[in-house]
Design a protein around this motif. Structure first.
Motif, short mmCIF file in Angstrom:
data_model
loop_
_atom_site.label_atom_id
_atom_site.label_comp_id
_atom_site.label_asym_id
_atom_site.label_seq_id
_atom_site.Cartn_x
_atom_site.Cartn_y
_atom_site.Cartn_z
N GLU A 69 -12.69 -0.30 11.35
CA GLU A 69 -13.96 -0.13 12.06
C GLU A 69 -15.09 0.29 11.13
O GLU A 69 -16.23 -0.11 11.32
CB GLU A 69 -13.80 0.95 13.14
N THR A 70 -14.77 1.12 10.13
CA THR A 70 -15.83 1.65 9.27
C THR A 70 -16.07 0.86 8.00
O THR A 70 -17.19 0.83 7.51
CB THR A 70 -15.53 3.10 8.82
N ALA A 71 -15.01 0.23 7.47
CA ALA A 71 -15.14 -0.35 6.13
C ALA A 71 -15.54 -1.82 6.18
O ALA A 71 -15.08 -2.57 7.03
CB ALA A 71 -13.83 -0.20 5.37
N ASP A 72 -16.41 -2.22 5.25
CA ASP A 72 -16.79 -3.64 5.13
C ASP A 72 -15.78 -4.40 4.29
O ASP A 72 -15.65 -5.62 4.39
CB ASP A 72 -18.18 -3.73 4.51
N VAL A 73 -15.11 -3.68 3.39
CA VAL A 73 -14.05 -4.27 2.58
C VAL A 73 -13.13 -3.11 2.20
O VAL A 73 -13.57 -1.95 2.20
CB VAL A 73 -14.64 -4.98 1.33
N VAL A 74 -11.89 -3.41 1.92
CA VAL A 74 -10.93 -2.35 1.57
C VAL A 74 -10.28 -2.69 0.23
O VAL A 74 -9.99 -3.86 -0.06
CB VAL A 74 -9.85 -2.20 2.67
N THR A 75 -10.04 -1.66 -0.57
CA THR A 75 -9.29 -1.83 -1.80
C THR A 75 -8.24 -0.73 -1.86
O THR A 75 -8.11 0.06 -0.93
CB THR A 75 -10.23 -1.85 -3.02
N TYR A 76 -7.47 -0.69 -2.95
CA TYR A 76 -6.43 0.34 -3.05
C TYR A 76 -6.32 0.82 -4.48
O TYR A 76 -6.73 0.14 -5.42
CB TYR A 76 -5.08 -0.18 -2.53
N GLU A 77 -5.75 2.02 -4.62
CA GLU A 77 -5.66 2.63 -5.94
C GLU A 77 -4.21 2.82 -6.34
O GLU A 77 -3.92 3.53 -7.29
CB GLU A 77 -6.40 3.97 -5.94
N PHE A 78 -3.31 2.15 -5.63
CA PHE A 78 -1.90 2.46 -5.71
C PHE A 78 -1.16 1.20 -5.26
O PHE A 78 -1.46 0.70 -4.16
CB PHE A 78 -1.67 3.63 -4.74
N GLU A 79 -0.25 0.66 -6.08
CA GLU A 79 0.27 -0.67 -5.72
C GLU A 79 1.41 -0.62 -4.72
O GLU A 79 1.90 -1.65 -4.30
CB GLU A 79 0.68 -1.49 -6.93
#
Ligand code: AMP
Length: 360
Positions: A69-79
């Motif tokens: 709902e809040t994010a326009d795109v998501v990434t991660y810092e942990f595989e």
């Protein structure tokens, strides 16, 4: 799905609240983005820099829908985020970058090496095993000594054992928890290197110069960058990075760990689909560091040119080594990067320093 490029003021979600998330949040905030972190711990290193933490597991459906709902795109810092979480977010209309193909390849050591070899990228010889008998057969095939590693969820040298003789194969398999393993031939390397590279939404690729990396007990201790390397080595690393990034339809920064052999050939050890500890030198050795580069890529901005401004020695501060901060703070050539972790457990990455020397 969002329209790219995302303008400043957009929100980027990050799965994971550790130091990599924190440094991504710092870079994102410079570019005017808001960072929302999804993390189990309400008080995390990244959470204290982000505008908001959604508290939950990486596969918590409620937390994922709040993130969507809040994010326009998501990434991660942990595989080790579950692949299913990326699928959930995609179903909820939010793209995750790097995408599922990159995450899947990086989560399984057999799939990773199979992908690399299919791209024409060399690795050590390997064999897969899922039972004690297969483990014995894999060790017999690869020869001893060899390294047995869990296929999934190993990091910083955890989940791996050397096997000195064929008779030890089954015991090693059991000691690793009886889980699926990969058996690897030893790399007879002269140096461990890494290349940090990025691919943008337009397919453009940039590569940082090689870093030379020194580990202790499986944990990165020190990186020297740019590494001493002639053009053939640098070109080889760049070709590897291009094949990896293109082959995975990659968006974002990748860390590629390499073994340099005595004959000058490079083998890939591992791909990390995220900003990487061996790229921390770019914070003080390049005009634009790996963190900003990653944010640019996932937001659909043009990548920045890689321009080196200094020679850097990056030193990880583990556990109570961070207590020596007054000494480092007094060194004129030293830049400090602390992660704000509350407790200095032995071996825990608490911060790093970059010792900067002007280019000669
Ligand atoms: P990894 O968890 O795969 O990144 O491995 C951690 C460290 O173990 C590497 O940085 C190397 O120092 C060492 N290592 C991993 N795989 C091999 C191999 N096949 N041969 C020799 N050393 C290895």
């Amino acid at each position: 799905m969002a329209n790219f490029p995302l303008p400043p003021g957009s929100t980027i979600g990050v799965l994971g609240g550790g130091q990599l998330g924190r440094m991504l949040a710092e870079a994102a905030s410079r570019l005017g983005f808001d960072i929302v972190v999804l993390e189990r711990d309400a008080d995390s290193p990244a959470g204290r820099v982000a505008v908001r933490t959604l508290v939950g597991a990486y596969d918590d459906p409620q937390a994922l829908s709040a993130l969507a709902e809040t994010a326009d795109v998501v990434t991660y810092e942990f595989e080790n985020v579950p692949a299913a979480s990326l699928e959930t977010l995609a179903r909820l209309g939010v793209e995750v970058a790097p995408g599922p193909k990159a995450l899947a390849a990086a989560q399984d050591r057999v799939d990773e090496k199979t992908f690399l070899n299919a791209q024409g990228v060399a690795t050590v010889a390997f064999a897969a095993a899922e039972t004690p008998a297969e483990a014995a057969a894999a060790v017999a095939k690869i020869g001893t000594p060899c390294l047995m590693k869990t296929r999934r969820e190993g990091y910083d040298g955890k989940g791996q054992r050397w096997v000195e003789q064929p008779a030890d194969a089954e015991a090693a398999f059991q000691a690793l928890g009886g889980r699926p393993v990969i058996v690897e031939a030893p790399a007879d390397f002269v140096r461990e290197l890494s290349v940090i590279a990025a691919r943008g939404r337009d397919g453009a690729i940039v590569c940082y110069p090689l870093a030379e990396n020194h580990h202790e007990g499986g944990v990165l201790r020190r990186s020297l960058a740019p590494a001493r390397a002639g053009a053939p080595l640098a070109d080889q690393a760049e070709r590897i990075a291009m094949k990896v990034l293109s082959g995975l339809d990659y968006i974002g920064v990748v860390g590629i760990e390499l073994f340099e052999l005595a004959d000058g050939r490079l083998l890939v050890n591992e791909i990390a689909p995220r900003v990487h500890n061996t790229g921390h030198w770019t914070q003080d050795g390049c005009e634009v560091d790996q963190f900003e580069q990653h944010i640019r890529a996932v937001a659909g901005w043009p990548l920045a040119q890689v321009r080196v401004t200094a020679q850097v020695e990056m030193l990880n501060l583990l556990g109570d080594e961070v207590d020596a901060w007054p000494k480092y703070a007094a060194e004129p050539e030293t830049r400090l990067h602390f992660y704000g972790k509350r407790e200095a457990k032995p071996g825990r990455k608490m911060g790093h320093i970059n010792r900067v020397k002007p280019l000669r």
